[in-house]
Design an enzyme around this catalytic site. Structure first.
Site, mmCIF file in Angstrom:
data_model
loop_
_atom_site.group_PDB
_atom_site.id
_atom_site.type_symbol
_atom_site.label_atom_id
_atom_site.label_comp_id
_atom_site.label_asym_id
_atom_site.label_seq_id
_atom_site.Cartn_x
_atom_site.Cartn_y
_atom_site.Cartn_z
ATOM 1 N N HIS A 221 0.846 -1.330 0.032
ATOM 2 C CA HIS A 221 -0.006 -0.014 -0.058
ATOM 3 C C HIS A 221 0.894 1.333 0.144
ATOM 4 C CE1 HIS A 221 0.880 0.130 4.120
ATOM 5 N NE2 HIS A 221 0.594 1.383 4.357
HETATM 6 C C1 UD1 Z 1 -2.291 5.617 5.105
HETATM 7 C C2 UD1 Z 1 -0.978 6.367 5.941
HETATM 8 C C3 UD1 Z 1 0.096 5.526 5.914
HETATM 9 C C4 UD1 Z 1 -0.429 4.418 6.526
HETATM 10 C C5 UD1 Z 1 -1.619 3.662 5.881
HETATM 11 C C6 UD1 Z 1 -2.179 2.564 6.528
HETATM 12 C C7 UD1 Z 1 -0.765 8.849 5.419
HETATM 13 C C8 UD1 Z 1 -0.017 10.096 4.810
HETATM 14 N N1 UD1 Z 1 -0.808 7.649 5.105
HETATM 15 O O1 UD1 Z 1 -1.866 5.756 3.853
HETATM 16 O O2 UD1 Z 1 1.097 6.023 6.673
HETATM 17 O O3 UD1 Z 1 0.585 3.296 6.539
HETATM 18 O O4 UD1 Z 1 -2.649 4.706 6.007
HETATM 19 O O5 UD1 Z 1 -3.127 1.796 5.792
HETATM 20 O O6 UD1 Z 1 -1.421 9.365 6.439
HETATM 21 N N2 UD1 Z 1 -9.177 4.455 0.492
HETATM 22 C C9 UD1 Z 1 -10.265 3.732 0.483
HETATM 23 N N3 UD1 Z 1 -10.831 3.450 1.557
HETATM 24 C C10 UD1 Z 1 -10.719 3.712 2.704
HETATM 25 C C11 UD1 Z 1 -9.521 4.514 2.656
HETATM 26 C C12 UD1 Z 1 -8.640 4.882 1.809
HETATM 27 O O7 UD1 Z 1 -10.676 3.772 -0.763
HETATM 28 O O8 UD1 Z 1 -11.119 3.320 3.982
HETATM 29 C C13 UD1 Z 1 -8.369 4.668 -0.751
HETATM 30 C C14 UD1 Z 1 -8.804 6.155 -1.383
HETATM 31 O O9 UD1 Z 1 -8.496 5.901 -2.560
HETATM 32 C C15 UD1 Z 1 -7.417 6.855 -0.990
HETATM 33 C C16 UD1 Z 1 -6.419 5.797 -0.758
HETATM 34 O O10 UD1 Z 1 -6.850 4.592 -0.463
HETATM 35 O O11 UD1 Z 1 -7.272 8.027 -1.709
HETATM 36 C C17 UD1 Z 1 -5.186 6.468 0.186
HETATM 37 O O12 UD1 Z 1 -5.836 6.589 1.435
HETATM 38 P P1 UD1 Z 1 -4.994 7.452 2.545
HETATM 39 O O13 UD1 Z 1 -5.507 7.507 3.693
HETATM 40 O O14 UD1 Z 1 -4.763 9.054 1.830
HETATM 41 O O15 UD1 Z 1 -3.383 6.830 2.591
HETATM 42 P P2 UD1 Z 1 -3.203 5.475 2.791
HETATM 43 O O16 UD1 Z 1 -2.345 4.987 1.577
HETATM 44 O O17 UD1 Z 1 -4.144 4.537 3.394
HETATM 45 N N1 UDP Z 2 -3.793 -5.274 8.710
HETATM 46 C C1 UDP Z 2 -4.881 -5.872 8.816
HETATM 47 N N2 UDP Z 2 -5.672 -6.526 7.628
HETATM 48 C C2 UDP Z 2 -4.671 -6.303 6.637
HETATM 49 C C3 UDP Z 2 -3.669 -5.577 6.485
HETATM 50 C C4 UDP Z 2 -3.210 -5.055 7.668
HETATM 51 O O1 UDP Z 2 -5.534 -6.318 9.826
HETATM 52 O O2 UDP Z 2 -5.618 -6.664 5.393
HETATM 53 C C5 UDP Z 2 -3.184 -4.959 9.934
HETATM 54 C C6 UDP Z 2 -1.743 -5.495 10.122
HETATM 55 O O3 UDP Z 2 -2.073 -6.783 10.800
HETATM 56 C C7 UDP Z 2 -1.074 -4.370 11.126
HETATM 57 C C8 UDP Z 2 -1.539 -3.180 10.682
HETATM 58 O O4 UDP Z 2 -2.998 -3.562 9.686
HETATM 59 O O5 UDP Z 2 -1.305 -4.521 12.407
HETATM 60 C C9 UDP Z 2 -0.799 -2.525 9.648
HETATM 61 O O6 UDP Z 2 -1.360 -1.344 8.955
HETATM 62 P P1 UDP Z 2 -0.900 -1.031 7.375
HETATM 63 O O7 UDP Z 2 -0.172 -1.970 6.895
HETATM 64 O O8 UDP Z 2 -2.351 -0.543 6.816
HETATM 65 O O9 UDP Z 2 -0.125 0.366 7.843
HETATM 66 P P2 UDP Z 2 1.148 0.522 8.319
HETATM 67 O O10 UDP Z 2 1.602 -0.335 9.557
HETATM 68 O O11 UDP Z 2 2.132 0.357 7.248
HETATM 69 O O12 UDP Z 2 1.210 2.027 8.666
#
Ligand code: UD1
Ligand code: UDP
Length: 385
Positions: A221
């Protein structure tokens, strides 16, 4: 002693999971000393990115939800700051608790520190030394606005010392004289707690028909991988090649960001190659209990997630990290994980290397599973009423 009020800000999936550890510690040990108000920024909002965790991890329902949703960094962060300021002014907490390094983290730090409310940063001190990552900017700024910093690792303590933080503990912490604690990782608390609760849970393995076949678990991601067509293509080429070479299935619970970007950035015939491969199991994001079961039963994990690379280590699984750097350098130094970026050849070589050796892990570098309890004790003792 009067009861202290903390306002916890969560927004992204890993923060919701992390918050479970503190909410649990308060309910079990500090209900007479701490009241927690939970604010969800709405950064993550899909059922399987948010609500599922409240249900299965026993986290109280948020008192507020700002429903900020997706957008550019500036739009999201600004909307969060504005909404959070109103809530902080209304609730008048003794401290605002933030987790990690997302846009929700930095928004809450700015909103609270500017109106002189103490910020408690859990997962402080981590650095990738790559300021092209939005998370690196968020975590550096959040640390420097905090009054209490809870650092999961020894490397994090060194990072803060180098940035000028005084590591001596003061009787009363202030934003200009913060207290910095090496406390272990609350996600280690959670992994121990929920893995025990999860013992024997295999329904996800049965649902995905994985019970009798070895598999690789993967998550993708990180923006450096999803938003660059070349990186995305290289990672998927590597996964497809590994399926051929190892005859193992690859299970990929896919983040919505990646699902969206694959449609836009990958050529149609390559998308078709991915979706028609029966050995590549792409499924929706998993709940945390299912995720633990998938991690515990995998042969190896390929991920760009901060949380998942650590959980691989907790569960003694080899890990290929789809990044050039990591904040969790201990997992790489142990030999249990290899940094590969989005380089197809490096990923494939690393998988073979890790599958052919036995790895050594020592989870005690992430604490004793009681970090949340320690954090609550210090919030009670170090902040003024
Ligand atoms: C965010 C965090 C990242 C973290 C990740 C965990 C920032 C800058 N990044 O990244 O550090 O590792 O969360 O998962 O805060 N979207 C959906 N549904 C949702 C959420 C997101 O469709 O419920 C899609 C949307 O297209 C959105 C994209 O995911 O634009 C990115 O979501 P965003 O929260 O901006 O960043 P993450 O990549 O999730
Ligand atoms: N996780 C989850 N379901 C998934 C992928 C990740 O429950 O399909 C959990 C994972 O076990 C960990 C946390 O989400 O505890 C990590 O989140 P993510 O990878 O979204 O973000 P990051 O840690 O890189 O910020």
């Amino acid at each position: 002693m009067s009861k202290k009020k903390i306002l916890t800000v969560i927004g992204a999936r890993p923060q919701i999971i992390k918050a479970a550890a503190i909410s649990r510690a308060i309910a079990e040990h500090f209900a007479d000393e701490l009241t927690e108000i939970l604010v969800h920024t709405g950064q993550h909002y899909d059922q399987n990115m948010s609500e599922v965790f409240f249900e299965e991890l026993g986290i109280p329902k948020p008192n507020y939800n700002l429903a900020v949703g997706s957008g550019t960094h500036g739009h999201m962060t600004a909307a969060m700051i504005s909404g959070l300021e109103d809530i902080i002014l209304k609730e008048k907490p003794n401290a605002v608790v933030i987790y990690g390094d997302t846009n929700s983290t930095i928004a809450a730090a700015i909103a609270a520190a500017k109106i002189h409310v103490a910020v408690v940063h859990i997962e402080a001190g981590l650095r990738s030394f790559n300021k092209a990552m939005p998370e690196e900017l968020n975590r550096i700024a959040a640390d420097h606005m905090s009054t209490l910093l809870f650092v999961p690792t020894a490397a994090g303590m060194k990072n803060l010392a180098k940035e000028g933080f005084d590591l001596n503990i003061k009787a009363e912490a202030k934003i200009d004289a913060p207290n910095v604690y090496h406390c272990g990782d609350i996600m280690y608390d959670n992994s121990l707690y929920f893995a025990k609760m999860n013992a024997g849970r295999r329904s996800i393995l049965a649902d995905l028909d994985l019970e009798d076949s070895p598999y690789i678990l993967s998550t993708i991601h990180r923006d450096s991988n999803t938003d660059d067509p070349r990186a995305l293509q290289q990672i998927f080429e590597a996964l497809l090649q590994l399926i051929d070479q190892t005859n193992m299935q690859v299970v990929l619970p896919l983040h919505p960001r990646t699902t969206a970007k694959m449609k836009h950035l990958l050529k149609e015939d390559f998308q078709e190659k991915i979706s028609s491969n029966q050995q590549l199991i792409i499924c929706p994001p998993a709940g945390f209990l299912d995720m633990i079961a998938l991690e515990q039963n995998a042969q190896l994990i390929i991920t760009d997630s901060g949380g998942v690379q650590k959980e691989a280590y907790f569960f003694q699984k080899p890990c290929v990290i789809l990044r050039e750097q990591t904040e969790w350098i201990e997992v790489v130094e142990s030999g249990a994980a290899i940094l590969c970026g989005a380089d197809q050849e490096k990923i494939i070589n690393a998988v073979h290397e890790l599958l052919n050796k036995s790895i050594q892990t020592d989870a005690s570098i992430f604490g004793d599973g009681q970090a949340a309890r320690f954090i609550c004790e210090k919030i009670i003792s170090d902040l003024p009423c």
